[in-house]
Motif scaffolding. Sequence first.
Motif, mmCIF file in Angstrom:
data_model
loop_
_atom_site.group_PDB
_atom_site.id
_atom_site.type_symbol
_atom_site.label_atom_id
_atom_site.label_comp_id
_atom_site.label_asym_id
_atom_site.label_seq_id
_atom_site.Cartn_x
_atom_site.Cartn_y
_atom_site.Cartn_z
ATOM 1 N N THR A 29 16.686 41.969 47.730
ATOM 2 C CA THR A 29 14.897 42.536 47.412
ATOM 3 C C THR A 29 15.494 44.100 47.863
ATOM 4 O O THR A 29 16.516 44.871 48.218
ATOM 5 C CB THR A 29 14.042 41.996 48.338
ATOM 6 O OG1 THR A 29 14.739 42.021 49.882
ATOM 7 C CG2 THR A 29 13.673 40.658 48.425
ATOM 8 N N LYS A 30 14.345 44.711 46.756
ATOM 9 C CA LYS A 30 14.043 46.193 47.220
ATOM 10 C C LYS A 30 12.856 46.543 47.300
ATOM 11 O O LYS A 30 12.226 46.354 46.397
ATOM 12 C CB LYS A 30 15.135 47.122 45.874
ATOM 13 C CG LYS A 30 14.954 48.453 46.776
ATOM 14 C CD LYS A 30 15.970 49.682 45.408
ATOM 15 C CE LYS A 30 16.470 51.019 46.068
ATOM 16 N NZ LYS A 30 17.120 51.437 45.205
ATOM 17 N N LYS A 31 12.369 47.154 48.391
ATOM 18 C CA LYS A 31 11.067 47.080 48.995
ATOM 19 C C LYS A 31 9.656 45.850 47.860
ATOM 20 O O LYS A 31 9.092 46.440 47.888
ATOM 21 C CB LYS A 31 10.326 48.510 47.883
ATOM 22 C CG LYS A 31 11.166 49.811 48.119
ATOM 23 C CD LYS A 31 10.700 50.686 46.784
ATOM 24 C CE LYS A 31 11.485 52.301 47.097
ATOM 25 N NZ LYS A 31 10.971 53.525 47.005
ATOM 26 N N ALA A 32 10.704 45.104 48.764
ATOM 27 C CA ALA A 32 10.119 43.790 49.163
ATOM 28 C C ALA A 32 9.510 42.920 47.364
ATOM 29 O O ALA A 32 8.927 42.314 47.404
ATOM 30 C CB ALA A 32 8.287 44.284 49.414
ATOM 31 N N ALA A 33 10.325 43.861 46.202
ATOM 32 C CA ALA A 33 11.100 43.415 45.128
ATOM 33 C C ALA A 33 11.548 42.490 44.843
ATOM 34 O O ALA A 33 12.891 43.151 44.936
ATOM 35 C CB ALA A 33 9.870 43.936 44.235
ATOM 36 N N GLN A 34 11.433 40.975 44.818
ATOM 37 C CA GLN A 34 12.975 40.081 44.088
ATOM 38 C C GLN A 34 13.583 40.537 43.114
ATOM 39 O O GLN A 34 12.601 41.209 41.791
ATOM 40 C CB GLN A 34 12.453 38.682 43.923
ATOM 41 C CG GLN A 34 11.964 38.256 45.093
ATOM 42 C CD GLN A 34 12.114 36.775 45.743
ATOM 43 O OE1 GLN A 34 11.898 36.003 44.184
ATOM 44 N NE2 GLN A 34 11.944 36.250 46.008
ATOM 45 N N LEU A 35 15.056 41.249 43.048
ATOM 46 C CA LEU A 35 15.371 42.505 41.988
ATOM 47 C C LEU A 35 17.049 40.979 40.978
ATOM 48 O O LEU A 35 16.824 41.225 40.194
ATOM 49 C CB LEU A 35 16.201 43.233 42.107
ATOM 50 C CG LEU A 35 15.439 44.585 42.832
ATOM 51 C CD1 LEU A 35 16.366 45.399 43.551
ATOM 52 C CD2 LEU A 35 14.170 44.404 41.998
ATOM 53 N N ALA A 36 17.762 40.226 42.030
ATOM 54 C CA ALA A 36 18.215 39.832 41.173
ATOM 55 C C ALA A 36 19.119 38.726 42.415
ATOM 56 O O ALA A 36 18.826 38.715 43.759
ATOM 57 C CB ALA A 36 19.751 40.435 41.541
#
Length: 80
Positions: A29-36
């Motif tokens: 995650t990055k800034k609470a967003a799931q990225l990978a």
Amino acid sequence: TMKTMTASVASKEFGRYLGAAQREPVIITKKAAQLAVTVSLQDWEELTQHRIERGIAQGLADIDAGRFETLSDATTTSRL
């Protein structure tokens, strides 16, 4: 639930991150967003093999159901 790790922690503790990915998928995650999602090489190979087998099965089902088109140079050229 899958293990989750921030990109920052994964970067700083890369060895721990790789170890975790060997045991189970890890969501980054990055800034609470799931990225990978990172999976082990063995899991990736199994997923890829399953995808190939599913595609072959679907292709054979399409042929059995008459959902296909015979290709020729002319039909190929017209599609391009």
